[in-house]
Design an enzyme around this catalytic site. Sequence first.
Site, PDB file in Angstrom:
ATOM      1  N   PHE A  53      20.862 -55.205 -38.299  1.00  0.00           N
ATOM      2  CA  PHE A  53      20.860 -53.751 -38.082  1.00  0.00           C
ATOM      3  C   PHE A  53      22.244 -53.145 -38.364  1.00  0.00           C
ATOM      4  O   PHE A  53      22.740 -52.316 -37.597  1.00  0.00           O
ATOM      5  CB  PHE A  53      20.428 -53.400 -36.652  1.00  0.00           C
ATOM      6  CG  PHE A  53      19.026 -53.797 -36.291  1.00  0.00           C
ATOM      7  CD1 PHE A  53      18.063 -54.003 -37.273  1.00  0.00           C
ATOM      8  CD2 PHE A  53      18.639 -53.960 -34.964  1.00  0.00           C
ATOM      9  CE1 PHE A  53      16.751 -54.372 -36.943  1.00  0.00           C
ATOM     10  CE2 PHE A  53      17.346 -54.318 -34.621  1.00  0.00           C
ATOM     11  CZ  PHE A  53      16.394 -54.532 -35.613  1.00  0.00           C
TER      12      PHE A  53
ATOM     13  N   LEU B 217      23.012 -50.978 -40.410  1.00  0.00           N
ATOM     14  CA  LEU B 217      22.850 -49.529 -40.620  1.00  0.00           C
ATOM     15  C   LEU B 217      22.004 -48.905 -39.520  1.00  0.00           C
ATOM     16  O   LEU B 217      21.531 -47.785 -39.658  1.00  0.00           O
ATOM     17  CB  LEU B 217      22.199 -49.272 -41.998  1.00  0.00           C
ATOM     18  CG  LEU B 217      22.983 -49.822 -43.193  1.00  0.00           C
ATOM     19  CD1 LEU B 217      22.187 -49.682 -44.487  1.00  0.00           C
ATOM     20  CD2 LEU B 217      24.322 -49.099 -43.311  1.00  0.00           C
ATOM     21  N   GLY B 218      21.790 -49.643 -38.453  1.00  0.00           N
ATOM     22  CA  GLY B 218      20.989 -49.133 -37.344  1.00  0.00           C
ATOM     23  C   GLY B 218      19.580 -49.690 -37.316  1.00  0.00           C
ATOM     24  O   GLY B 218      18.861 -49.503 -36.344  1.00  0.00           O
ATOM     25  N   GLY B 219      19.139 -50.349 -38.393  1.00  0.00           N
ATOM     26  CA  GLY B 219      17.819 -50.979 -38.415  1.00  0.00           C
ATOM     27  C   GLY B 219      16.702 -49.970 -38.367  1.00  0.00           C
ATOM     28  O   GLY B 219      16.669 -49.017 -39.159  1.00  0.00           O
ATOM     29  N   PHE B 220      15.796 -50.145 -37.392  1.00  0.00           N
ATOM     30  CA  PHE B 220      14.617 -49.271 -37.319  1.00  0.00           C
ATOM     31  C   PHE B 220      14.993 -47.858 -36.860  1.00  0.00           C
ATOM     32  O   PHE B 220      14.205 -46.926 -37.008  1.00  0.00           O
ATOM     33  CB  PHE B 220      13.568 -49.874 -36.372  1.00  0.00           C
ATOM     34  CG  PHE B 220      13.036 -51.201 -36.843  1.00  0.00           C
ATOM     35  CD1 PHE B 220      12.347 -51.320 -38.042  1.00  0.00           C
ATOM     36  CD2 PHE B 220      13.235 -52.360 -36.094  1.00  0.00           C
ATOM     37  CE1 PHE B 220      11.871 -52.541 -38.494  1.00  0.00           C
ATOM     38  CE2 PHE B 220      12.756 -53.594 -36.524  1.00  0.00           C
ATOM     39  CZ  PHE B 220      12.074 -53.685 -37.728  1.00  0.00           C
TER      40      PHE B 220
ATOM     41  N   PRO C  99      17.950 -45.424 -37.739  1.00  0.00           N
ATOM     42  CA  PRO C  99      19.173 -45.254 -38.530  1.00  0.00           C
ATOM     43  C   PRO C  99      20.329 -44.707 -37.700  1.00  0.00           C
ATOM     44  O   PRO C  99      20.124 -43.895 -36.795  1.00  0.00           O
ATOM     45  CB  PRO C  99      18.751 -44.248 -39.597  1.00  0.00           C
ATOM     46  CG  PRO C  99      17.266 -44.335 -39.670  1.00  0.00           C
ATOM     47  CD  PRO C  99      16.783 -44.772 -38.323  1.00  0.00           C
ATOM     48  N   LEU C 100      21.534 -45.181 -37.998  1.00  0.00           N
ATOM     49  CA  LEU C 100      22.727 -44.768 -37.256  1.00  0.00           C
ATOM     50  C   LEU C 100      22.849 -43.250 -37.272  1.00  0.00           C
ATOM     51  O   LEU C 100      22.759 -42.633 -38.328  1.00  0.00           O
ATOM     52  CB  LEU C 100      23.979 -45.358 -37.921  1.00  0.00           C
ATOM     53  CG  LEU C 100      24.210 -46.854 -37.738  1.00  0.00           C
ATOM     54  CD1 LEU C 100      25.371 -47.298 -38.610  1.00  0.00           C
ATOM     55  CD2 LEU C 100      24.468 -47.165 -36.274  1.00  0.00           C
TER      56      LEU C 100
ATOM     57  N   TYR D 239       8.614 -62.637 -42.051  1.00  0.00           N
ATOM     58  CA  TYR D 239       8.667 -61.271 -42.570  1.00  0.00           C
ATOM     59  C   TYR D 239       7.438 -61.068 -43.456  1.00  0.00           C
ATOM     60  O   TYR D 239       7.349 -61.613 -44.550  1.00  0.00           O
ATOM     61  CB  TYR D 239       9.943 -61.009 -43.365  1.00  0.00           C
ATOM     62  CG  TYR D 239      11.212 -61.025 -42.548  1.00  0.00           C
ATOM     63  CD1 TYR D 239      11.197 -60.823 -41.169  1.00  0.00           C
ATOM     64  CD2 TYR D 239      12.450 -61.215 -43.149  1.00  0.00           C
ATOM     65  CE1 TYR D 239      12.368 -60.827 -40.418  1.00  0.00           C
ATOM     66  CE2 TYR D 239      13.625 -61.215 -42.409  1.00  0.00           C
ATOM     67  CZ  TYR D 239      13.578 -61.030 -41.046  1.00  0.00           C
ATOM     68  OH  TYR D 239      14.736 -61.033 -40.318  1.00  0.00           O
TER      69      TYR D 239
END
Length: 289
Positions: A214, A216-219, A221-222, A65
């Site tokens: 992810f 919260l959906g990662g790249f 968003p949900l 990262y």
Amino acid sequence: MTRSTLPGGTFTMGGDVTVTRVGYGAMQLAGPHVFGPPADRDAAIAVLHEVINLGITHIDTSDYYGPYVTNELIKEALYPYPDSLHIVTKVGAFRDAQGGWPSALRPDELRRGVEDNLTRLGLDTMDVVNLRVGGFSGPNTTSIAEPFGTLAQLQAEGLIKHLGVSTMSATQIAEAQSIAPVVCVQNFYNVAHRDDDTLIDSLAEQGIAYVPYFPLGGFSPLQSEELNAVAARVKATPMAVALAWLLQRSPNILLIPGTSSVAHLRENVAGAGLILSDEDLRDLDHITS
Ligand SMILES: NC(=O)c1ccc[n+]([C@@H]2O[C@H](COP(=O)([O-])OP(=O)(O)OC[C@H]3O[C@@H](n4cnc5c(N)ncnc54)[C@H](OP(=O)(O)O)[C@@H]3O)[C@@H](O)[C@H]2O)c1
């Protein structure tokens, strides 16, 4: 026994690594696209201090990262580490000059990956190292015997306490378990992406942690009408509902939501404590990915 006042309490991996079920994923601390330094280094350090202030004892990271950036920040902010803190890392990839994520699964690459994590974090032994294969969106079908065997060798040498896997199918996880015990699985899963439902239940029966990335959906968003409707009804944010849903989904699920913001970190910890009713859960079951 370690007690936690955080939502969900604690979970113990491998018999002796007890973490708060609400953890923190450090990936968002690096610069844009997880490449290079953060725009605001002091803000990143402040997030890590708040992780500890809130009582979180599980940080997920990787030396790739940034690369190196999140591990350097973790050490700068938190070393010497509190006894209760467990840092979990992953190996199996590196960053190329374009910011890509090529695989690094050869024995020499994995050994260097583990040693680099230890050096950068200032540790003699990693509590848990995940072997990551596959892409962000899902597992591939290759045998993981050789790379997992390499990690088992590094474990035997004392560099790693426990082994985990990431972005692996049930077949690959079974193959890994035939080589050495697996204490956690880190795969792509959230309220709108539930491919691993059967796997989660099977891991729960075996006392193995499932750590969704992810959350919260990662790249991306949900985004879901059903999620927004439930959030409006319970007077919470969609993020809070998504995290609370994961905590309620199964007792072996550990949260590692990522954020570069102290405010979002606090929101996420508080939001995970939301109690969803049977009606809420039924409505969330209608989400399609
Ligand atoms: N094993 C693997 O292959 C793998 C792959 C990906 C990730 N991971 C791990 O999983 C962790 C979680 O994944 P992730 O960080 O990619 O995705 P995530 O947790 O699903 O979402 C992070 C995103 O949500 C935003 N966010 C967080 N809290 C928010 C809030 N309360 N309100 C509004 N926006 C919010 C963050 O932006 P802000 O910074 O603005 O808050 C960031 O853009 C990572 O940090 C990493 O440790 C592992």
